[in-house]
Design an enzyme around this catalytic site. Structure first.
Site, PDB file in Angstrom:
ATOM      1  N   ASN A   1      -2.668   7.669   5.055  1.00  0.00           N
ATOM      2  CA  ASN A   1      -1.420   6.953   5.355  1.00  0.00           C
ATOM      3  C   ASN A   1      -1.171   6.756   6.849  1.00  0.00           C
ATOM      4  O   ASN A   1      -0.140   6.195   7.237  1.00  0.00           O
ATOM      5  CB  ASN A   1      -0.233   7.709   4.743  1.00  0.00           C
TER       6      ASN A   1
ATOM      7  N   HIS B   1       0.634   4.300  -2.745  1.00  0.00           N
ATOM      8  CA  HIS B   1       0.360   5.675  -2.332  1.00  0.00           C
ATOM      9  C   HIS B   1       1.512   6.604  -2.693  1.00  0.00           C
ATOM     10  O   HIS B   1       1.298   7.790  -2.956  1.00  0.00           O
ATOM     11  CB  HIS B   1       0.059   5.730  -0.839  1.00  0.00           C
TER      12      HIS B   1
ATOM     13  N   ARG C   1       0.832  -1.204   0.000  1.00  0.00           N
ATOM     14  CA  ARG C   1       0.000   0.000   0.000  1.00  0.00           C
ATOM     15  C   ARG C   1       0.870   1.259   0.000  1.00  0.00           C
ATOM     16  O   ARG C   1       0.567   2.245  -0.672  1.00  0.00           O
ATOM     17  CB  ARG C   1      -0.915  -0.031   1.226  1.00  0.00           C
TER      18      ARG C   1
ATOM     19  N   HIS D   1      -5.941  -5.562  -2.959  1.00  0.00           N
ATOM     20  CA  HIS D   1      -6.808  -5.494  -1.784  1.00  0.00           C
ATOM     21  C   HIS D   1      -7.068  -6.870  -1.173  1.00  0.00           C
ATOM     22  O   HIS D   1      -7.766  -6.973  -0.167  1.00  0.00           O
ATOM     23  CB  HIS D   1      -8.137  -4.816  -2.141  1.00  0.00           C
TER      24      HIS D   1
END
Length: 317
Positions: free
Chosen positions: A92, A64, A60, A189
């Site tokens: 975050n 990001h 992740r 995910h």
């Protein structure tokens, strides 16, 4: 799991890629730091052996990072003075594995000082995280530079879990990513955890007509309301993204088909013919999913816009 065993047991995928920004190459460190990937892999493996949630966080973190200013390690910079950095922005806040990248950087600097960027180390670590979780291995293009700017406000451009499919496609297209790459990357995910705040709107008081989002299975919404009580104040309340949340598998696509995706954005993939067909494809073929995911990761991770090679990932030089 020993990472050499994991890499040997999984599919190796090598594809061509389009480098955006500074030119990347597969052999960047062959002479200047030939053992860099093994060094990073050991740090990630050791951290994962102590905390099984590390892989999801590293993956992740890489997403990001790449979706803001390109894959420039800007998410690794700490807030300083009056500037609030990306890592302290709401999307975050739950990323807890910055220490892994910082440890990997120290280990690399001890052998190859001022050669390998923090952005490259994060790209290696994200790949290793997938492999350790049972996913595909791919060759990571190398040569990213680290950025000097990190602003929490810019995280507002990240895709929202409330997006519909059109908004998702637009967001990914702005990064040069196709609908197929969008659906493949959403398969990430399958790892990790979601806070109640990311799906709470779907399970109660959805709109004036429906108490619950009609695209979610009612029994699943009821279970989520149990996990996320109305007056819950626990900051870390939430649920696993899927029942096998530490294994990189096709379960997330199966959950979408069963109307059990946590995020409205993921469930919306069934509302457009092209993305719906891809959800079916990846739900029924691990090989197709792994191949598409690896190709999409190579393309996404080639977005690059940095300027330097940081000595410490937390601070600009």
């Amino acid at each position: 799991m020993n990472i050499s065993m994991a890499f040997g047991a999984t599919m190796l995928i090598i594809v061509s890629y389009v480098a955006m920004g500074s030119a990347l190459s597969m052999n960047r460190y062959d002479v200047s730091c030939p053992n860099v990937e093994a060094i990073v892999a050991k740090v990630v493996t050791d951290a994962t052996s102590r905390d099984k949630t590390v892989p999801a966080t590293l993956l992740r973190m890489h997403f990001h990072d790449c979706f803001i200013r390109g894959c420039d390690g800007s998410i690794l910079l700490e807030s300083r003075g009056g500037n609030k950095a990306e890592r302290d922005a709401p999307p975050n806040k739950s990323l807890h594995a910055f220490y892994v990248i910082e440890a990997a950087k120290r280990a690399v600097e001890a052998v190859c000082p001022a050669v390998v960027s923090c952005a490259d180390i994060l790209a290696f670590a994200a790949r290793d995280a997938v492999v350790l979780s049972g996913g595909p291995r791919w060759e990571v293009p190398k040569g990213r530079k680290d950025g000097r700017t990190s602003k929490a406000s810019e995280t507002s451009t990240l895709p929202s879990p409330l997006f519909n499919v059109s908004q998702l496609e637009k967001s990914f297209a702005l990064r040069g990513l196709s609908p197929q790459e969008l659906v493949a990357l959403i398969g990430a995910h399958t790892l990790g955890f979601a806070h109640c705040s990311s799906f709470e709107k779907r399970i109660r008081n959805f709109n004036s007509t429906h108490y619950v989002d009609p695209t979610i299975r009612p029994s699943f919404a009821g279970a989520l309301r149990g996990a996320c009580p109305l007056k819950n104040k626990a900051p870390n309340a939430g649920v696993a993204m899927d029942p096998s949340s530490t294994t990189f598998d096709t379960n997330h696509y199966k959950l979408i088909l069963n109307r059990q995706a946590l995020f409205a954005s993921d469930q919306s993939l069934l509302t457009a013919p092209q993305t719906k067909a891809l959800v079916y494809k990846f739900a029924t073929s691990k090989r197709d999913f792994h191949t598409a995911f690896a190709k999409a990761m190579i393309k996404m991770s080639s977005l690059n816009g940095g300027q330097e090679i940081r000595k410490d990932c937390r601070f600009v030089n």
